[in-house]
Enzyme design. Structure first.
Site, PDB file in Angstrom:
ATOM      1  N   HIS A  14      -2.199  -8.812  -2.269  1.00  0.00           N
ATOM      2  CA  HIS A  14      -1.105  -7.825  -2.282  1.00  0.00           C
ATOM      3  C   HIS A  14       0.153  -8.355  -1.603  1.00  0.00           C
ATOM      4  O   HIS A  14       0.174  -9.468  -1.080  1.00  0.00           O
ATOM      5  CB  HIS A  14      -1.555  -6.507  -1.642  1.00  0.00           C
ATOM      6  N   HIS A  29       6.263  -2.918   2.020  1.00  0.00           N
ATOM      7  CA  HIS A  29       7.031  -2.100   1.079  1.00  0.00           C
ATOM      8  C   HIS A  29       7.951  -1.179   1.864  1.00  0.00           C
ATOM      9  O   HIS A  29       7.724  -0.923   3.056  1.00  0.00           O
ATOM     10  CB  HIS A  29       6.079  -1.278   0.187  1.00  0.00           C
ATOM     11  N   ARG A  56      -6.962  -5.980   7.425  1.00  0.00           N
ATOM     12  CA  ARG A  56      -5.517  -5.786   7.212  1.00  0.00           C
ATOM     13  C   ARG A  56      -4.960  -5.170   8.489  1.00  0.00           C
ATOM     14  O   ARG A  56      -5.622  -4.345   9.119  1.00  0.00           O
ATOM     15  CB  ARG A  56      -5.259  -4.869   6.004  1.00  0.00           C
ATOM     16  N   ASP A  59      -6.895   2.747   6.769  1.00  0.00           N
ATOM     17  CA  ASP A  59      -5.498   2.806   6.333  1.00  0.00           C
ATOM     18  C   ASP A  59      -5.196   4.290   6.158  1.00  0.00           C
ATOM     19  O   ASP A  59      -5.660   4.913   5.193  1.00  0.00           O
ATOM     20  CB  ASP A  59      -5.344   2.026   5.018  1.00  0.00           C
ATOM     21  N   ASP A  93       2.474   4.854   7.756  1.00  0.00           N
ATOM     22  CA  ASP A  93       1.524   4.077   6.944  1.00  0.00           C
ATOM     23  C   ASP A  93       0.939   2.976   7.816  1.00  0.00           C
ATOM     24  O   ASP A  93       1.569   1.936   8.011  1.00  0.00           O
ATOM     25  CB  ASP A  93       2.273   3.493   5.726  1.00  0.00           C
ATOM     26  N   HIS A 144       5.354   4.776  -0.345  1.00  0.00           N
ATOM     27  CA  HIS A 144       5.937   3.630  -1.039  1.00  0.00           C
ATOM     28  C   HIS A 144       7.308   4.105  -1.503  1.00  0.00           C
ATOM     29  O   HIS A 144       7.467   4.541  -2.640  1.00  0.00           O
ATOM     30  CB  HIS A 144       5.085   3.189  -2.241  1.00  0.00           C
ATOM     31  N   GLU A 154       2.153  -5.835   6.442  1.00  0.00           N
ATOM     32  CA  GLU A 154       0.708  -5.626   6.368  1.00  0.00           C
ATOM     33  C   GLU A 154      -0.055  -6.794   5.760  1.00  0.00           C
ATOM     34  O   GLU A 154      -0.635  -6.675   4.681  1.00  0.00           O
ATOM     35  CB  GLU A 154       0.419  -4.340   5.581  1.00  0.00           C
ATOM     36  N   GLU A 165      -1.407  -3.354   9.715  1.00  0.00           N
ATOM     37  CA  GLU A 165      -0.157  -2.835   9.141  1.00  0.00           C
ATOM     38  C   GLU A 165       0.633  -2.024  10.161  1.00  0.00           C
ATOM     39  O   GLU A 165       0.105  -1.108  10.780  1.00  0.00           O
ATOM     40  CB  GLU A 165      -0.488  -1.928   7.939  1.00  0.00           C
ATOM     41  N   HIS A 175      -8.147  -0.176  -2.496  1.00  0.00           N
ATOM     42  CA  HIS A 175      -7.873   1.252  -2.371  1.00  0.00           C
ATOM     43  C   HIS A 175      -9.179   2.050  -2.355  1.00  0.00           C
ATOM     44  O   HIS A 175      -9.368   2.992  -3.114  1.00  0.00           O
ATOM     45  CB  HIS A 175      -6.920   1.736  -3.482  1.00  0.00           C
ATOM     46  N   ASP A 218      -6.353  29.944 -12.815  1.00  0.00           N
ATOM     47  CA  ASP A 218      -5.188  30.377 -12.034  1.00  0.00           C
ATOM     48  C   ASP A 218      -5.124  29.717 -10.660  1.00  0.00           C
ATOM     49  O   ASP A 218      -4.487  30.219  -9.749  1.00  0.00           O
ATOM     50  CB  ASP A 218      -5.168  31.901 -11.902  1.00  0.00           C
ATOM     51  N   TYR A 240      -9.206 -10.700   2.494  1.00  0.00           N
ATOM     52  CA  TYR A 240     -10.378  -9.962   1.988  1.00  0.00           C
ATOM     53  C   TYR A 240     -11.405 -10.962   1.471  1.00  0.00           C
ATOM     54  O   TYR A 240     -11.129 -11.691   0.520  1.00  0.00           O
ATOM     55  CB  TYR A 240      -9.929  -8.994   0.884  1.00  0.00           C
TER      56      TYR A 240
HETATM   57 MN   LIG Z   1       1.251   0.199   3.227  1.00  0.00          MN
END
Ligand SMILES: [Mn+2]
Length: 440
Positions: A345, A349, A402, A255, A266, A356, A380, A404, A238, A35, A384
């Protein structure tokens, strides 16, 4: 937040619809076990059109040649349940509170739907959704179709997100204000994290500090799972384990962004654990920062994401060549996509109610959507360099960077909404010297 904002959005959507009914379900509670449920977060499109954050609702926008109206189905009040899990708006107050034409008990959905759907021929839904209310509505459409007494009923199913997500692409002033508010909190959290970092501190301690600040400032949700990655962990794009001790001499990539009134922020920053960039880290960092600034300078109405994507590839490849990370001609590296190993990447976005934002990048003719005033996107660039890659100079191995920011397209150019978050080597090193408690 005025209910007129939501009403205006519904009216705009109704204007873009042909005759028919649009169905927008709320999110449902997801059982974690027995529950207990996972934390609830309202469905983005439902929230965009209603501003209402209860589960188990269905919003209907109905349009015929005479009138347009909004109807909501929601949970009836239930004192016993409310004692356990909190207040419900209830049916009686819903029409006024949410500024809709009619409100009904969601448990009566199947009973009322036939009357609401018949005489319409178009049904707008997320056609791919498996939502329980949408499935019920489709069943109702099926039985109306086979009825001998009903002459017109929905058999034309149209994909609602195709219209709605175009609408969400252009942000109202109110939406920009919410994003700015989210960014103000995110700024504090990033600065505190830079200041707290140090040899022996664990990634999860930094994460806890960031999320403490989000919550302390009143943000109800993180916009996404925070990434705190020391050293080579930044090369896992990620990385959300956030469980390793930070090491002297490493960089730390964060991030993380909070939500404010459902609007995302972001932000990524990469900063030195010990407060000072090494010469190699600085060369790479400042190279990427220059690329990011050049891309941001280019953003204005008429440009597309594809254009800045291609530019980012040329600039980052040139940088990696200059630093001896990639070899050969820029043209060949780009044509053979050899840079993907280190810049895998996209340049950014859309961002809004979703981190996103689920808005289109191409129009109906598969042409790139051009930037116009009011769009918000991230920029961004990142590089790497895994620690076990023997093909790159040793001093760069194990570094992932990175940077961003969140950018608003304006009538003549753009505005960096996250300009307040330390980004130059000097700004970052200054913040690193401070006590994190100053930012609480
Ligand atoms: Mn982003």
């Amino acid at each position: 937040m005025k209910t007129t904002t939501y009403k205006n959005r519904r009216n705009k959507l109704l204007e873009m619809m042909q005759e028919g009914v649009a169905l927008i379900p709320s999110a449902l509670l997801q059982i974690r076990s027995n529950d207990t449920e996972f934390p609830f977060r309202q469905d983005t499109s439902f929230y965009y059109l209603s501003g209402f954050d209860e589960p188990e609702c269905l919003l209907l926008l109905c349009k015929n040649d005479k009138e347009s109206k909004s109807i909501i189905f929601l949970r009836e009040k239930n004192p016993e349940m409310e004692m356990w899990v909190g207040k419900r708006l209830g049916v009686m107050d819903a029409a006024i509170h949410l500024d809709v034409n009619e409100a009904y008990d969601i448990s009566k959905l199947e009973e009322y739907l036939p009357k609401l759907l018949e005489a319409h021929s178009n049904l707008y839904t997320d056609t791919f959704s498996d939502n329980i209310y949408l499935n019920k509505a489709k069943k109702v459409c099926q039985s109306l179709l086979s009825s001998r007494t009903v002459h017109i009923s929905p058999k034309n199913f149209l994909h609602l997100p195709s219209i709605l997500e175009k609408q969400r692409l252009i942000k109202e002033d109110y939406e920009i204000e919410q994003i700015k508010k989210a960014l103000g909190i995110t700024e504090k959290a990033h600065h505190a994290a830079m200041a707290m970092a140090g040899e022996g501190k664990n990634e999860f301690e930094i994460q806890a500090l960031i999320e403490y600040i989000f919550k302390k400032e009143g943000s109800k949700h993180d916009a996404y799972g925070s990434i705190v990655a020391g050293g080579n962990n930044a090369n896992t794009l990620h990385y959300i384990e956030n469980s390793m001790p930070l090491k002297e001499g490493d960089l730390m990539l964060i991030d993380a962004g909070c939500e404010w009134n459902y609007y995302a922020s972001d932000i990524t920053r990469t900063t030195p654990v010990n407060g000072k960039f090494s010469p190699a880290q600085k060369d790479l960092y400042e190279g990427i920062l220059k690329v990011q600034e050049k891309i941001i300078q280019d953003i204005k109405p008429g440009i597309s994401k594809l254009i800045i994507q291609e530019k980012s590839e040329i600039l980052l490849v040139t940088l990696m060549k200059d630093l001896g990370i990639l070899h050969g001609s820029v043209e060949e590296i780009i044509e053979k996509k050899l840079f993907k190993k280190y810049y895998p990447h996209g340049i950014g976005h859309w961002m809004g109610l979703d981190v996103h934002d689920t808005c289109p990048y191409k129009d109906e003719e598969a042409k790139d959507i051009l930037f116009v005033k009011g769009m918000v996107l991230t920029v961004e660039p990142g590089i790497y360099l895994p620690k076990d890659d023997m093909g790159i100079p040793e001093k760069y191995r194990g570094i992932g960077i990175r940077i961003e920011d969140n950018i608003l397209v304006t009538s003549k150019g753009c505005e960096n909404l996250s300009i307040g978050i330390a980004k130059t080597v000097k700004e970052i090193e200054n913040i690193c010297q401070r006590d994190y408690k100053e930012f609480l």
